[in-house]
Write a protein that holds these residues in place. Structure first.
Motif, PDB file in Angstrom:
ATOM      1  N   UNK A  98     106.548  60.383  73.284  1.00  0.00           N
ATOM      2  CA  UNK A  98     107.825  61.072  73.531  1.00  0.00           C
ATOM      3  C   UNK A  98     108.726  60.218  74.415  1.00  0.00           C
ATOM      4  N   UNK A 139     121.583  55.990  70.296  1.00  0.00           N
ATOM      5  CA  UNK A 139     122.757  56.867  70.398  1.00  0.00           C
ATOM      6  C   UNK A 139     123.875  56.184  71.181  1.00  0.00           C
ATOM      7  N   UNK A 140     123.485  55.506  72.263  1.00  0.00           N
ATOM      8  CA  UNK A 140     124.503  54.794  73.046  1.00  0.00           C
ATOM      9  C   UNK A 140     125.140  53.695  72.204  1.00  0.00           C
ATOM     10  N   UNK A 153     108.309  65.241  70.266  1.00  0.00           N
ATOM     11  CA  UNK A 153     108.393  66.382  71.182  1.00  0.00           C
ATOM     12  C   UNK A 153     107.542  67.543  70.681  1.00  0.00           C
ATOM     13  N   UNK A 168     104.064  66.743  71.327  1.00  0.00           N
ATOM     14  CA  UNK A 168     103.839  66.851  72.768  1.00  0.00           C
ATOM     15  C   UNK A 168     103.674  68.319  73.176  1.00  0.00           C
ATOM     16  N   UNK A 192     111.964  61.422  67.780  1.00  0.00           N
ATOM     17  CA  UNK A 192     111.879  62.095  69.078  1.00  0.00           C
ATOM     18  C   UNK A 192     111.515  63.566  68.901  1.00  0.00           C
ATOM     19  N   UNK A 243     115.819  56.594  71.151  1.00  0.00           N
ATOM     20  CA  UNK A 243     116.918  57.462  70.750  1.00  0.00           C
ATOM     21  C   UNK A 243     118.129  57.271  71.667  1.00  0.00           C
ATOM     22  N   UNK A 244     117.860  57.180  72.953  1.00  0.00           N
ATOM     23  CA  UNK A 244     118.971  57.002  73.905  1.00  0.00           C
ATOM     24  C   UNK A 244     119.703  55.694  73.636  1.00  0.00           C
ATOM     25  N   UNK A 292     112.167  58.814  73.011  1.00  0.00           N
ATOM     26  CA  UNK A 292     113.394  59.249  73.700  1.00  0.00           C
ATOM     27  C   UNK A 292     114.203  58.040  74.161  1.00  0.00           C
TER      28      UNK A 292
END
Lengths: 139, 254
Positions: B199, B210-211, B151, B154, B147, B206-207, B203
């Motif tokens: 991105x 992470x969750x 980013x 981006x 990410x 990643x979300x 993302x």
């Protein structure tokens, strides 16, 4: 868990908030030197008038229409040298004016009450801008 | 020269027989007091227990007495000792105690098979737990790196477009403007769109990672360790009867 989730969401929000948008406007035509420019013409006709051409004996031999041009250097994005070009669309004849911001061009063999046009453009660094066509009725 | 006997000597002579009896009794008491004690002590011997583990072992003596003593005074002869400690196996041995002697019994209580199996199970459990945490963590770190890279890409693409726009706005060269509009800006807009999609995808990954990592950590923290059921203790408890708190049977020594 709530604190962790909140932290996570804030981090994501910051990430997305930091995202950039496409900065290029659509359509992209604001530069006067762009071929697609649609704003105020760089070469304007400030006025037109007619004139009678007399011979040596004072007899009229022709009527001409005079276009008075002005180059809008104030619209230039940067100061630059240029050459103004005028073209008579009837025969394609061109005249050029180097770095003159005000000039005039006349066309011959005109009849009062008729509409006549003149094309104008600039040439900068070897490349021409778009063409502006100005038409007027000969009074 | 005749000496006249004193009153005292008359009394002594008269009481000579009782004094002799008294002396005999005294002599007997002395003999039994001074030399008699060692004669009684010599009927027991001392046994000192040197046990691994040394802190909380227990011993059942002769199948009857449960104790936690390290030094035992035992009568001469064979004595059966059953030793046990938590997580260890019962060691059943017979020791000959010689009267008047002191000796050491060095015993290393081996770990019980159940405890070794339990240790293996705990090890496997911890490995599984570690794996359950480590894999999502690695995935999250990887997704975060992806990410971040997306980013940066981006942002770079966005900056490139801004530079293009600035150049477009300030350029006084129609040729350069045409080249910008026809080639560079479309190419940079493609880069920008691609990096934007990347991105978004990174993302999202990643979300999710992470969750999942947070969830797996919480689940791992809630998962209880495997319990150890010390069956040797049950066996050891059954070797000897112990009174309960009310003086009846069913007491559990602890």
């Amino acid at each position: 868990m709530n604190r962790q989730a909140a932290f996570f969401l804030v981090a994501l929000a910051v990430l997305f908030g930091a995202c950039l948008k496409d900065p290029i406007p659509d359509p992209l035509n604001s530069n006067p030197f762009d071929q697609d420019y649609t704003g105020t013409p760089l070469v304007e006709v400030t006025s037109t008038n007619s004139a009678v051409i007399l011979d040596d004996d004072g007899l009229p031999i022709d009527t001409v229409m005079v276009f008075h041009f002005q180059v809008r250097t104030d619209l230039f994005p940067a100061s630059t040298s240029y050459r103004a070009i005028t073209r008579d669309p009837r025969d394609g004849s061109e005249l050029t004016y180097q770095d003159d911001d005000q000039f005039a061009r006349s066309i011959a063999n005109v009849v009062i009450g008729q509409t006549y046009c003149m094309e104008a453009q600039l040439e900068v660094v070897g490349t021409t801008t778009r063409v502006w066509t100005h038409c007027a009725i000969l009074q | 020269m005749n000496r006249k006997p004193s009153i005292g000597s008359l009394v002594d002579r008269r009481s000579a027989r009782p004094r002799k009896v008294f002396r005999l009794v005294l002599a007997f008491l002395l003999v039994s007091g001074i030399f008699g004690s060692p004669a009684i002590a010599q009927t027991t011997g001392q046994l000192r227990l040197v046990v691994d583990p040394g802190h909380d072992f227990q011993v059942i003596l002769d199948g009857a007495h449960r104790m936690q003593e390290r030094v035992l005074d035992l009568s001469e002869g064979n004595h059966r000792l059953q030793l046990w400690a938590p997580t260890r196996r019962i060691v059943d041995t017979t020791v000959y105690v010689r009267a008047g002697s002191s000796r050491e019994l060095v015993v290393r209580l081996p770990y019980s098979a159940e405890f070794l199996a339990h240790q293996q199970e705990v090890k496997r459990f911890r490995e599984r737990l570690w794996l359950n945490k480590a894999l999502p963590t690695v995935a999250t770190v990887g997704a975060a790196a992806w990410t971040t890279a997306a980013y940066l890409d981006y942002r770079k693409a966005g900056r490139q477009l801004r530079d293009d726009k600035d150049l477009y706005t300030t350029s006084a060269d129609p040729g350069e403007i045409a080249e910008l509009k026809n080639d560079r800006i479309p190419a940079h807009q493609d880069d920008f769109r691609r990096s934007k999609v990347m991105l978004g995808v990174s993302t999202g990954v990643f979300a999710v990672a992470a969750a999942y990592t947070i969830w797996s950590y919480r689940r791992a923290d809630r998962t209880p360790l495997p319990l150890f059921d010390d069956s040797e203790k049950v066996r050891f408890d059954g070797l000897v009867w112990l009174p309960g708190p009310d003086g009846r049977g069913g007491g559990r020594p602890d």
